[in-house]
Design a protein around this motif. Structure first.
Motif, short mmCIF file in Angstrom:
data_model
loop_
_atom_site.label_atom_id
_atom_site.label_comp_id
_atom_site.label_asym_id
_atom_site.label_seq_id
_atom_site.Cartn_x
_atom_site.Cartn_y
_atom_site.Cartn_z
N UNK A 16 -6.65 32.14 1.91
CA UNK A 16 -5.56 32.02 2.89
C UNK A 16 -5.85 30.85 3.81
N UNK A 17 -5.49 29.64 3.43
CA UNK A 17 -5.90 28.44 4.17
C UNK A 17 -5.24 28.30 5.54
N UNK A 18 -4.12 28.96 5.78
CA UNK A 18 -3.41 28.78 7.05
C UNK A 18 -3.55 30.02 7.92
N UNK A 19 -4.62 30.07 8.73
CA UNK A 19 -4.84 31.19 9.63
C UNK A 19 -3.88 31.07 10.82
N UNK A 20 -3.02 32.07 11.00
CA UNK A 20 -2.00 31.98 12.05
C UNK A 20 -2.12 33.13 13.04
N UNK A 21 -2.14 34.35 12.56
CA UNK A 21 -2.09 35.51 13.46
C UNK A 21 -2.89 36.67 12.88
N UNK A 22 -3.07 37.67 13.73
CA UNK A 22 -3.86 38.83 13.32
C UNK A 22 -3.07 39.76 12.40
N UNK A 23 -3.83 40.54 11.61
CA UNK A 23 -3.29 41.67 10.87
C UNK A 23 -3.73 42.91 11.63
N UNK A 24 -2.76 43.74 12.04
CA UNK A 24 -3.07 44.91 12.86
C UNK A 24 -2.90 46.21 12.07
N UNK A 25 -3.95 47.02 12.08
CA UNK A 25 -3.95 48.31 11.39
C UNK A 25 -3.99 49.43 12.43
N UNK A 26 -3.18 50.45 12.24
CA UNK A 26 -3.29 51.67 13.03
C UNK A 26 -3.34 52.85 12.06
N UNK A 27 -4.13 53.86 12.42
CA UNK A 27 -4.20 55.05 11.58
C UNK A 27 -4.16 56.27 12.48
N UNK A 28 -3.23 57.16 12.20
CA UNK A 28 -3.01 58.38 12.99
C UNK A 28 -3.81 59.52 12.34
N UNK A 29 -4.82 59.99 13.08
CA UNK A 29 -5.69 61.07 12.60
C UNK A 29 -5.57 62.31 13.47
N UNK A 30 -4.46 62.45 14.16
CA UNK A 30 -4.31 63.54 15.14
C UNK A 30 -4.09 64.89 14.49
N UNK A 31 -3.70 64.93 13.23
CA UNK A 31 -3.53 66.21 12.52
C UNK A 31 -4.31 66.13 11.21
N UNK A 32 -5.65 66.25 11.29
CA UNK A 32 -6.49 65.94 10.14
C UNK A 32 -6.78 67.12 9.20
N UNK A 33 -6.31 68.31 9.52
CA UNK A 33 -6.76 69.51 8.81
C UNK A 33 -6.51 69.45 7.30
N UNK A 34 -5.44 68.84 6.87
CA UNK A 34 -5.07 68.84 5.46
C UNK A 34 -5.38 67.50 4.78
N UNK A 35 -6.34 66.77 5.32
CA UNK A 35 -6.82 65.50 4.74
C UNK A 35 -5.77 64.39 4.78
N UNK A 36 -4.78 64.52 5.68
CA UNK A 36 -3.69 63.56 5.70
C UNK A 36 -3.75 62.67 6.94
N UNK A 37 -3.29 61.43 6.76
CA UNK A 37 -3.18 60.49 7.87
C UNK A 37 -1.98 59.59 7.63
N UNK A 38 -1.51 58.95 8.71
CA UNK A 38 -0.46 57.96 8.58
C UNK A 38 -1.05 56.60 8.91
N UNK A 39 -0.86 55.65 8.00
CA UNK A 39 -1.40 54.30 8.18
C UNK A 39 -0.24 53.32 8.35
N UNK A 40 -0.40 52.40 9.30
CA UNK A 40 0.60 51.36 9.50
C UNK A 40 -0.12 50.02 9.59
N UNK A 41 0.41 49.02 8.88
CA UNK A 41 -0.19 47.70 8.85
C UNK A 41 0.88 46.66 9.19
N UNK A 42 0.61 45.84 10.21
CA UNK A 42 1.54 44.79 10.61
C UNK A 42 1.00 43.43 10.16
N UNK A 43 1.72 42.81 9.23
CA UNK A 43 1.34 41.50 8.72
C UNK A 43 2.07 40.40 9.49
N UNK A 44 1.46 39.25 9.66
CA UNK A 44 2.11 38.14 10.39
C UNK A 44 3.35 37.64 9.65
N UNK A 45 4.09 36.81 10.32
CA UNK A 45 5.31 36.22 9.74
C UNK A 45 4.96 35.39 8.51
#
Length: 601
Positions: A16-45
């Motif tokens: 990726x020769x053109x570094x422009x912006x960050x990639x942001x990851x969030x993961x919701x682990x607030x209800x972990x009992x059943x091995x499940x999570x919600x993942x969100x990834x924001x990619x730059x323009x």
């Protein structure tokens, strides 16, 4: 991690020769009992007509294609305005998002994390272990961009990783995806200790209850961590994290950039034998921080997370790591000479009881590792990159010590690999041969052909004699009758039939079920004892089921030595032999005048 980041940026930037912006990851682990999570990834323009999103099909440290993407559900993609984007599943670990205009893209999905034993991910009410390979997707277009990871976790959870801390207690930052994928996260209820060794910072994080002694672990890990200078000149990290899972059943370990994850059954720490299993594993993974993470074969540089990385040099990456692990512990005083030689003798015995070493070379085994399945066929027709790689490294070390009159050893080869072939360079077969010639002053072409490209055949007696050592079963060993089979757990079904053994030569095969010996019923618990009623060279008749058909097979019993193989001292070791052992292991002669080890447990 300052020495590491620029190296990884070097080859990531090629992607990726053109570094422009960050990639942001969030993961919701607030209800972990059943091995499940919600993942969100924001990619730059991006101005591309499509954004390719991947989840790796294998994880580092495990040379096997895994169905990691099967844990992903409810995949969605949105543009910068929040409108949903069309996407297509284009490969087992790939989604392609269609774009009709330049835009930033946010991807979200549900993650099922229940691969604890695979050391990929695991989420429950007490913790989450997150290896990015099975948790966080990436886009090749932005693989080299800076990464931010934020966790939403239950109260009282603490979060740890080899990555730098982010702006909050449960966030981390990395220079690129390659660092993220090699920096697992442990978050949850855990024990935590910090310590220093040789000027570097260390952490020990333990999830799970068990009979471990955390103070003892810190003491020995401190001693181990200070031994790196025996092989290398410096450290590829400023901080290192030992992560431990005290679990029920799961076991194994994986090396990472400046951390490791070690899994052991929760009650396997108190007894000395069990504790040795833990500390040897810790040593193995610590050594990997150099041998694999700082330098590795060209076939694995850079990592291709969607394809296999084939190389004939995995025996150096893994087998040589196994070879050095007990040496560092011995030099650190964590294990005794007795424990070191017991381990070596066990490895020699295992090799001699593995017919596959006569069939496959260590180079072939390395290249075939991605297709290796283990089991009966592997024992009879294959070579293990760990165990036989250890013995190949031993033979190479002894050869170098001998060729250079104890001035240089195999440690110098790894020091040179670290100095001259650090990531992103990688090293080739010719590079290793060149280093061997540089260290020894002689060509190793013939040696390589005999011991690496051909099935290895070592004369342990003459080799170990150089260090004043004898390997054998001892004067008290007895000859016992030998069938050449292994029973499956608590049954008379054969899980292994050794090639060219008595049972093999009689036509008995894997899966056959023995029911009687010489016409008399036999039990699984009593089978070995029953065989000892006969003499080696004698003939017996086994009644068995083969493909559900009852049949009788006559076989001639072979012969094997009883007891454990052991290493002892020659009768009168000379000065040269003692000097050889000192140059090899870095310890003084450990035997008394009667040839018994003076060190105690």
């Amino acid at each position: 991690m300052k020495p590491v980041v620029p190296l990884i940026l070097t080859f990531s930037a090629l992607i990726s020769p053109a570094a422009i912006a960050d990639v942001d990851y969030t993961i919701d682990l607030l209800n972990p009992e059943h091995h499940l999570a919600k993942v969100e990834v924001s990619f730059p323009k991006t101005s591309s007509s499509a954004l390719v999103v991947n989840l790796p099909v294998w994880r580092t440290g495990k040379y096997e294609v895994l169905p990691l993407a099967d844990s992903v559900r409810l995949f969605k993609a949105k543009d910068a305005s929040g409108s949903e984007l069309p996407w297509t599943r284009t490969a087992s670990g790939e989604w392609t998002v269609a774009l009709d205009k330049p835009t930033a893209v946010t991807v979200s999905y549900q993650l099922y994390a229940n691969k604890l034993g695979q050391r990929v991910n695991h989420i429950d009410a007490s913790h989450a272990f997150l290896d990015a390979s099975g948790t966080f997707v990436y886009s090749p277009e932005f693989r080299g961009e800076p990464i931010n990871v934020s966790l939403s976790v239950p109260t009282q959870w603490n979060s740890y990783s080899g990555m730098d801390k982010g702006q909050t207690a449960h966030s981390f930052a990395a220079a690129n995806y390659d660092i993220l994928v090699d920096s697992p996260i442990e978050t949850g209820i855990s024990e935590h200790r910090e310590f220093k060794a040789d000027g570097k910072q260390y952490e020990l994080v333990i999830w799970g209850e068990g009979n471990y002694d955390i103070d003892k672990m810190v003491e020995d890990l401190s001693k181990l961590s200070g031994q790196a200078e025996v092989i290398w000149d410096d450290y590829p990290f400023e901080r290192y994290v030992y992560m431990v899972h005290a679990t029920s059943g799961a076991r194994g370990a994986t090396e990472h950039l400046n951390s490791t994850i070690i899994q052991r059954p929760r009650f396997s720490y108190r007894d000395r034998k069990d504790y040795l299993g833990f500390i040897k594993t810790a040593s193995h993974e610590f050594i990997h921080t150099w041998n694999v993470k700082a330098y590795r074969p060209q076939g694995l540089v850079p990592y291709d997370y969607q394809e296999e990385g084939i190389t004939q040099l995995l025996w150096i990456a893994e087998g040589s790591t196994s070879y050095f692990q007990s040496q560092l512990l011995l030099r650190a005083g964590v294990i005794t000479a007795k424990e070191f030689f017991e381990d070596l003798a066990k490895r020699v015995a295992q090799s001699e009881q593995t017919p596959g070493r006569e069939i496959q070379s260590i180079a072939s085994a390395s290249a075939n590792q991605w297709a290796s399945t283990g089991g009966d066929y592997a024992v009879n027709h294959s070579t293990n990159i760990y165990s036989e790689g250890y013995l190949t490294s031993l033979a190479l070390d002894f050869s170098l010590l001998s060729e250079t009159k104890l001035k240089h050893s195999y440690r110098d080869v790894h020091r040179e690999l670290y100095q001259s072939h650090r990531i992103p360079a990688g090293y080739s077969i010719e590079d290793v041969k060149s280093i061997l010639k540089k260290v020894s002053g002689t060509s190793y072409e013939k040696w390589w052909q005999q011991h690496v490209n051909s099935p290895i055949s070592l004369d342990f007696e003459s080799m170990l004699k150089q260090a004043g050592l004898i390997v054998g079963y001892g004067e008290d060993a007895k000859s016992e009758p030998f069938v050449g089979v292994t029973l499956a757990s608590d049954s008379l079904i054969l899980s292994r039939v050794l090639r060219n053994g008595p049972a093999w030569n009689a036509g008995i095969v894997l899966g056959d079920e023995i029911v009687a010996v010489n016409g008399l019923k036999v039990t699984a618990a009593g089978f070995d004892s029953r065989i000892k009623d006969f003499k080696a060279g004698g003939e017996i008749t086994l009644t068995l089921f083969s493909n559900d058909r009852l049949k009788e097979v006559k076989l001639t019993l072979g012969e094997q030595k009883s007891g454990k193989m052991a290493i002892s001292s020659v009768a009168k070791p000379n000065r040269a032999q003692k000097a050889f052992l000192k140059a090899w292991l870095g310890i003084d002669w450990p035997f008394d005048k009667d040839g018994k080890l003076t060190s105690v447990d």
